[in-house]
Design a protein around this motif. Structure first.
Motif, PDB file in Angstrom:
ATOM      1  N   ILE A 145       0.726  -1.235   0.064  1.00 58.25           N
ATOM      2  CA  ILE A 145      -0.074   0.166   0.000  1.00 58.25           C
ATOM      3  C   ILE A 145       0.821   1.235   0.056  1.00 58.25           C
ATOM      4  N   HIS A 146       0.452   1.961  -0.902  1.00 57.02           N
ATOM      5  CA  HIS A 146       1.406   3.295  -0.987  1.00 57.02           C
ATOM      6  C   HIS A 146       0.238   4.485  -0.499  1.00 57.02           C
ATOM      7  N   HIS A 147       0.722   5.200   0.978  1.00 62.89           N
ATOM      8  CA  HIS A 147      -0.073   5.938   1.459  1.00 62.89           C
ATOM      9  C   HIS A 147       0.240   7.420   1.136  1.00 62.89           C
ATOM     10  N   THR A 148      -0.597   8.346   0.915  1.00 65.43           N
ATOM     11  CA  THR A 148      -0.495   9.823   0.907  1.00 65.43           C
ATOM     12  C   THR A 148      -1.401  10.568   1.624  1.00 65.43           C
ATOM     13  N   ILE A 149      -0.766  11.036   2.793  1.00 63.27           N
ATOM     14  CA  ILE A 149      -1.580  11.626   3.861  1.00 63.27           C
ATOM     15  C   ILE A 149      -1.320  13.414   3.813  1.00 63.27           C
ATOM     16  N   THR A 150      -2.457  14.062   3.338  1.00 60.27           N
ATOM     17  CA  THR A 150      -2.401  15.392   3.455  1.00 60.27           C
ATOM     18  C   THR A 150      -2.764  16.056   4.805  1.00 60.27           C
ATOM     19  N   PRO A 151      -2.065  16.498   5.573  1.00 56.57           N
ATOM     20  CA  PRO A 151      -2.580  17.021   6.981  1.00 56.57           C
ATOM     21  C   PRO A 151      -3.306  18.113   6.634  1.00 56.57           C
ATOM     22  N   SER A 152      -4.324  18.639   7.888  1.00 56.12           N
ATOM     23  CA  SER A 152      -5.115  19.610   7.901  1.00 56.12           C
ATOM     24  C   SER A 152      -4.278  20.936   7.451  1.00 56.12           C
ATOM     25  N   SER A 153      -4.882  21.362   6.278  1.00 58.12           N
ATOM     26  CA  SER A 153      -4.136  22.674   5.731  1.00 58.12           C
ATOM     27  C   SER A 153      -5.105  23.762   5.536  1.00 58.12           C
ATOM     28  N   ALA A 154      -4.886  24.987   6.304  1.00 62.29           N
ATOM     29  CA  ALA A 154      -5.557  26.270   6.220  1.00 62.29           C
ATOM     30  C   ALA A 154      -5.336  27.298   5.331  1.00 62.29           C
ATOM     31  N   SER A 155      -6.327  28.110   4.943  1.00 65.93           N
ATOM     32  CA  SER A 155      -5.909  29.271   3.824  1.00 65.93           C
ATOM     33  C   SER A 155      -7.039  30.310   4.237  1.00 65.93           C
ATOM     34  N   GLY A 156      -6.751  31.626   3.765  1.00 72.49           N
ATOM     35  CA  GLY A 156      -7.811  32.514   3.809  1.00 72.49           C
ATOM     36  C   GLY A 156      -7.027  33.641   4.465  1.00 72.49           C
ATOM     37  N   THR A 157      -8.128  34.890   4.501  1.00 73.62           N
ATOM     38  CA  THR A 157      -7.674  36.162   4.942  1.00 73.62           C
ATOM     39  C   THR A 157      -7.527  36.261   6.472  1.00 73.62           C
ATOM     40  N   SER A 158      -8.127  35.103   7.146  1.00 73.58           N
ATOM     41  CA  SER A 158      -8.000  35.258   8.868  1.00 73.58           C
ATOM     42  C   SER A 158      -6.898  34.632   9.158  1.00 73.58           C
ATOM     43  N   VAL A 159      -6.176  33.778   8.472  1.00 74.82           N
ATOM     44  CA  VAL A 159      -4.807  33.311   8.751  1.00 74.82           C
ATOM     45  C   VAL A 159      -4.112  33.020   7.699  1.00 74.82           C
ATOM     46  N   SER A 160      -2.661  32.928   8.025  1.00 73.55           N
ATOM     47  CA  SER A 160      -1.524  32.869   7.157  1.00 73.55           C
ATOM     48  C   SER A 160      -1.834  31.654   6.539  1.00 73.55           C
ATOM     49  N   SER A 161      -1.765  31.748   5.180  1.00 77.52           N
ATOM     50  CA  SER A 161      -2.074  30.488   4.130  1.00 77.52           C
ATOM     51  C   SER A 161      -0.633  29.676   4.302  1.00 77.52           C
ATOM     52  N   PHE A 162      -0.852  28.248   4.649  1.00 81.16           N
ATOM     53  CA  PHE A 162       0.059  27.497   4.283  1.00 81.16           C
ATOM     54  C   PHE A 162      -0.094  26.140   3.989  1.00 81.16           C
ATOM     55  N   PRO A 163      -0.103  25.666   2.904  1.00 81.05           N
ATOM     56  CA  PRO A 163      -0.277  24.311   2.120  1.00 81.05           C
ATOM     57  C   PRO A 163       0.670  23.530   2.928  1.00 81.05           C
ATOM     58  N   ARG A 164       0.343  22.425   3.521  1.00 82.33           N
ATOM     59  CA  ARG A 164       1.289  21.444   4.049  1.00 82.33           C
ATOM     60  C   ARG A 164       1.470  20.465   3.182  1.00 82.33           C
ATOM     61  N   ASN A 165       2.917  20.059   3.326  1.00 80.45           N
ATOM     62  CA  ASN A 165       3.429  18.983   2.343  1.00 80.45           C
ATOM     63  C   ASN A 165       2.705  17.636   2.486  1.00 80.45           C
ATOM     64  N   PRO A 166       2.272  16.798   1.652  1.00 79.66           N
ATOM     65  CA  PRO A 166       1.978  15.407   1.688  1.00 79.66           C
ATOM     66  C   PRO A 166       2.915  14.670   2.280  1.00 79.66           C
ATOM     67  N   ARG A 167       2.496  13.688   3.271  1.00 75.95           N
ATOM     68  CA  ARG A 167       3.469  13.005   3.622  1.00 75.95           C
ATOM     69  C   ARG A 167       3.074  11.510   3.123  1.00 75.95           C
ATOM     70  N   LYS A 168       4.348  11.008   2.534  1.00 80.64           N
ATOM     71  CA  LYS A 168       3.849   9.761   1.829  1.00 80.64           C
ATOM     72  C   LYS A 168       4.563   8.478   2.726  1.00 80.64           C
ATOM     73  N   SER A 169       4.215   7.304   2.697  1.00 80.19           N
ATOM     74  CA  SER A 169       4.461   6.190   3.316  1.00 80.19           C
ATOM     75  C   SER A 169       3.993   4.741   2.700  1.00 80.19           C
ATOM     76  N   TRP A 170       4.952   3.939   2.645  1.00 80.90           N
ATOM     77  CA  TRP A 170       4.994   2.738   1.898  1.00 80.90           C
ATOM     78  C   TRP A 170       4.476   1.702   2.922  1.00 80.90           C
ATOM     79  N   GLU A 171       3.448   0.786   2.780  1.00 83.59           N
ATOM     80  CA  GLU A 171       3.115  -0.456   3.735  1.00 83.59           C
ATOM     81  C   GLU A 171       3.180  -1.728   3.146  1.00 83.59           C
ATOM     82  N   ASN A 172       3.834  -2.652   3.627  1.00 83.04           N
ATOM     83  CA  ASN A 172       4.020  -3.939   2.845  1.00 83.04           C
ATOM     84  C   ASN A 172       3.730  -5.113   3.933  1.00 83.04           C
TER      85      ASN A 172
END
Length: 779
Positions: free
Chosen positions: A410-437
């Motif tokens: 299994i190849h997992h790609t998890i994108t953590p909670s990422s916020a954007s908008g005028t009320s917060v500083s936009s910060f796209p999170r890097n997806p975290r990848k893992s490989w489960e065998n």
């Protein structure tokens, strides 16, 4: 290491069983078992030999069976609850391929009332005495519709919560806890694809439309080696293949939701399809109010499946699920979440003893939140995406051994909670990848007429992949930070997971069982609530977050009465858990560029133990069961509760379910259920003080308090008028929470406006009485 393990395991299996083949020249009788009317492959059918009842096999989950017999003439007896027994004479002179058709019993059949189980069925009537598998229940999709449930929607997720050891996480919730495990410690599979959020409308419905389902089973911890990745349970749900002989339409119209399914042959007796859809329309009622006419409140889901028989030994399947929830209040607020799964499967009968299943699986779960206030906007999103390749073999190595072995990647790609908008500083999170065998081997071994053993071994590996920065923490303080470049391997966790269960049949009516299993888990759900929310965040094992590990031992006793029409099962268990995760006291989950949720986590151990009892009446006009669970679930994590043991959120001391169905006559049936459980463990304030004009509450021990006990009674009636050859209809009437119990959904604390020096508790309850009327049809 993985290659070495695989070669060693296969060699050992071959050496272990090859002596059987040398003992006597035997031939194979093999094939598939199908529903004669619609061509559906049947799971778990028993095929035995009349001349020697000790020779019997159970068809696997793809309907394949294989018997080994010396040359001679025999009579095969094929049995499956809800179907007429089928006998077939066969002369064995060589390896023989024999497909077996079964006919469903109809209401007019003399034996229907004698063998049809109401909900817990799909197995031979004494399987609880003969099978080595522990803590396993199989649900009959056909009869779930008779049980009273919220909004009148039949639901496998609600039904399993009526079984011992499986506890609801709250009013209307589809989340559940198994033997002290958290919601995320349950592996939920739909046609082999993992479903990461199995609920609609905040848990009031599940993602599973029962019209599209063929089979559902749940295993509480002692799962065979082909299952892995979760600590507490496996819920394996399989969709219908579709009628390959005739076209059918069925559905239902309810007060707030409707559903429709269409199935039929693409090429008669060679290929088929099924399409099943469902939608709620609560939002249509909102539009009648000027205050809520722009609001959205609905969900939809769609199940699709098709199959094609290439030749008599090979068949392809393609199935998919698409579901989405949408909630919104005009332009100011909206949230939606949903699952997408797809499975491409190739079944191949390699020879009369060896069956292969190859699957390519895709799964995606994501959510989005949008807020708008004047000129300010805020958005939040997260996603988990899997690509999964499975290769599984079933080897019928004689009548005493059924061996499963294979591998999974299994190849997992998890994108953590990422916020954007005028009320917060936009910060796209890097997806975290893992490989489960993982690779595994498992043997169901009939040692003798009295003793059956199921044992296996699973080797799992979880590798962190590059593309993000990983921090290591000690009590929330960074001790090391490392950046892994894209496509680079980081840390890999290896775990060996042995499992063994054994059943000893004392006599014709009773047996004892015992088992041990180790499970590991590398995906973790972070939640502040016991019932779970769509916005709860998934994370993978990392340098700080270690794989969770659970060791479970269990023992049980089963006894049947009155020719297997009554059944009593008792099991005790003890489960120890390592690397359990909880939030530290006063955890702050914020949306800024420096936030890392792992800095708010603490780790420790857990334990769960209990007694599970279930008594069933499986035949006659009155059928049903009573289940009771007495249990304790605790955690011990440094930094919480003075480093002492404390109640886990899902801890409930007592849990009782009473379920009954009564057939008044051929047209009317009545169903009822009563539930009682201890309230969830919670943390209530013990003191308060005022700071800058605001009241601040103080809390002491974690989860030292209790919500009020939960109990309710539901009733329903089903009317089935006489049907024609082509059309069948039925009406279902019910009431949820018959005596209007106001069960606590939440309890909050506030200053008493009449006496600010005191505090008052405010209870929120969801439902008092909920009536439902549903019309179901099929043609």
């Amino acid at each position: 290491m993985q290659k070495l393990f695989f070669k060693t395991a296969v060699t050992a299996a071959v050496v272990c069983f090859s002596s059987m083949a040398l003992a006597q020249q035997k031939y194979s009788v093999s094939g598939t078992v199908k529903d004669h009317k619609n061509g559906e492959l049947l799971i778990g059918v028993t095929v035995k030999v009349s001349e020697d009842p000790s020779v019997s096999v159970v068809a696997n989950e793809y309907g394949f069976y294989s018997l080994s017999l010396p040359e001679g003439s025999y009579t095969l007896i094929v049995s499956y609850p809800g179907y007429r027994d089928f006998e077939l004479p066969v002369k064995v002179e060589q390896n023989t391929k024999l497909d077996l058709p079964l006919d469903q019993e109809e209401k007019g059949d003399e034996r229907v009332g004698k063998i049809d189980e109401v909900v817990i069925s799909g197995i031979k009537k004494d399987k609880n005495l003969t099978s080595a598998q522990m803590g396993t229940e199989t649900l009959s999709i056909k009869n779930i519709e008779k049980l009273p449930v919220l909004f009148g929607e039949k639901d496998v997720m609600k039904t399993i919560q009526l079984l011992p050891g499986i506890k609801s996480n709250g009013e209307g919730s589809s989340g559940f806890s198994v033997r002290g495990g958290a919601t995320d410690q349950n592996l939920i599979l739909l046609d082999e694809a993992p479903v990461y959020n199995a609920s609609h409308l905040l848990g009031f419905f599940s993602t599973f439309n029962s019209d599209a389902l063929k089979d559902a089973s749940i295993i509480k911890g002692n799962s065979p080696a082909q299952y892995g990745g979760r600590l507490s349970s496996v819920m394996d749900v399989k969709m219908k293949d579709g009628n390959n002989k005739d076209y059918n339409v069925n559905g239902g119209i309810g007060l707030i939701s409707s559903r429709l399914s269409v199935e039929g042959p693409i090429q008669k007796e060679k290929s088929s399809f099924i399409v099943s859809g469902r939608r709620t329309y609560a939002d249509l009622f909102l539009k009648t109010s000027d205050d809520y006419k722009d609001s959205k409140l609905y969900f939809y889901d769609l199940n699709l499946k098709a199959n094609y028989q290439i030749n008599e030994n090979n068949r392809l399947y393609l199935s998919g699920y698409f579901g989405r929830d949408v909630l919104g209040l005009g332009d100011t607020f909206s949230t939606d979440w949903g699952n997408t799964t797809a499975t491409l499967r190739w079944n191949s009968i390699i020879n009369s003893k060896l069956f292969s299943n190859t699957s390519l699986i895709y799964s995606n779960y994501n959510y989005k939140i949008s807020l708008k206030s004047n000129d300010n906007t805020f958005g939040l999103n997260s996603q988990i995406e899997d690509w999964n390749l499975k290769q599984d073999f079933t080897w019928f190595a004689g009548n005493k051994h059924s061996v499963r072995f294979g591998l999974q990647s299994i190849h997992h790609t998890i994108t953590p909670s990422s916020a954007s908008g005028t009320s917060v500083s936009s910060f796209p999170r890097n997806p975290r990848k893992s490989w489960e065998n993982a690779m595994y081997i498992n043997d169901d071994f009939k040692v003798s007429d009295k003793l059956t053993v199921n044992y296996g071994l699973r080797l799992s590996a979880f590798s962190i992949l590059g593309g993000d920065t990983y921090n290591t923490y000690d009590n929330g303080v960074i001790t090391e930070s490392r950046f892994l470049e894209k496509d680079k391997f980081g840390k890999t966790y290896f775990n060996l997971e042995p499992r063994i269960t054994a059943n000893y049949r004392i006599n014709e009516v009773s047996s004892i069982k015992a088992g041990y299993s180790r499970n590991t888990q590398n995906l973790h759900l972070l939640s502040n609530s016991s019932s779970g929310n769509p916005t709860d965040q998934w994370i993978g094992s990392s340098y700080s977050v270690k794989p969770e590990i659970a060791d479970q031992i269990s023992a049980g006793y089963s006894r049947n009465f009155n020719h297997n029409n009554y059944e009593l099962n008792a099991e005790i268990y003890y489960k120890s858990m390592l690397n359990q995760i909880d939030f530290k006291n006063g955890a702050q989950i914020t949306f800024d560029t420096a936030a890392d949720v792992e800095s708010e986590l603490l780790y420790g151990k857990g334990r769960a133990y209990g007694l599970e009892l279930i008594a069933k009446k499986k035949s006659g006009r009155l059928t049903g069961w009573i289940s009771y669970t007495l249990s304790k679930t605790e955690r011990k994590i440094n930094g919480i509760n003075d480093n002492e043991w404390y109640n886990a959120r899902m801890d409930k001391t007592h849990d009782l379910s009473v379920v009954a169905t009564y057939e008044l006559n051929k047209k009317w049936s009545l169903s009822g259920l009563f539930l009682y459980s201890t309230g969830n463990a919670v943390t209530f304030p013990t003191a308060k003080y005022e700071l800058n004009g605001q009241t601040i509450f103080q809390y002491s021990s974690r989860n030292a308090d209790r919500m009020p006990a939960y109990h309710r009674m539901d009733l329903s009636a089903t009317y089935e008028p006489e049907s024609t050859k082509r059309f069948k209809g039925s009406w279902s009437f019910g009431i949820y929470n018959l005596y209007g119990r106001e069960n606590a959904y939440t309890i909050t604390f506030e200053d008493n406006p009449n006496n600010p020096g005191t505090t008052r508790a405010m209870q929120t309850s969801l439902f008092r009485w909920v009536p439902n009327i549903t019309y179901n049809f099929k043609f």
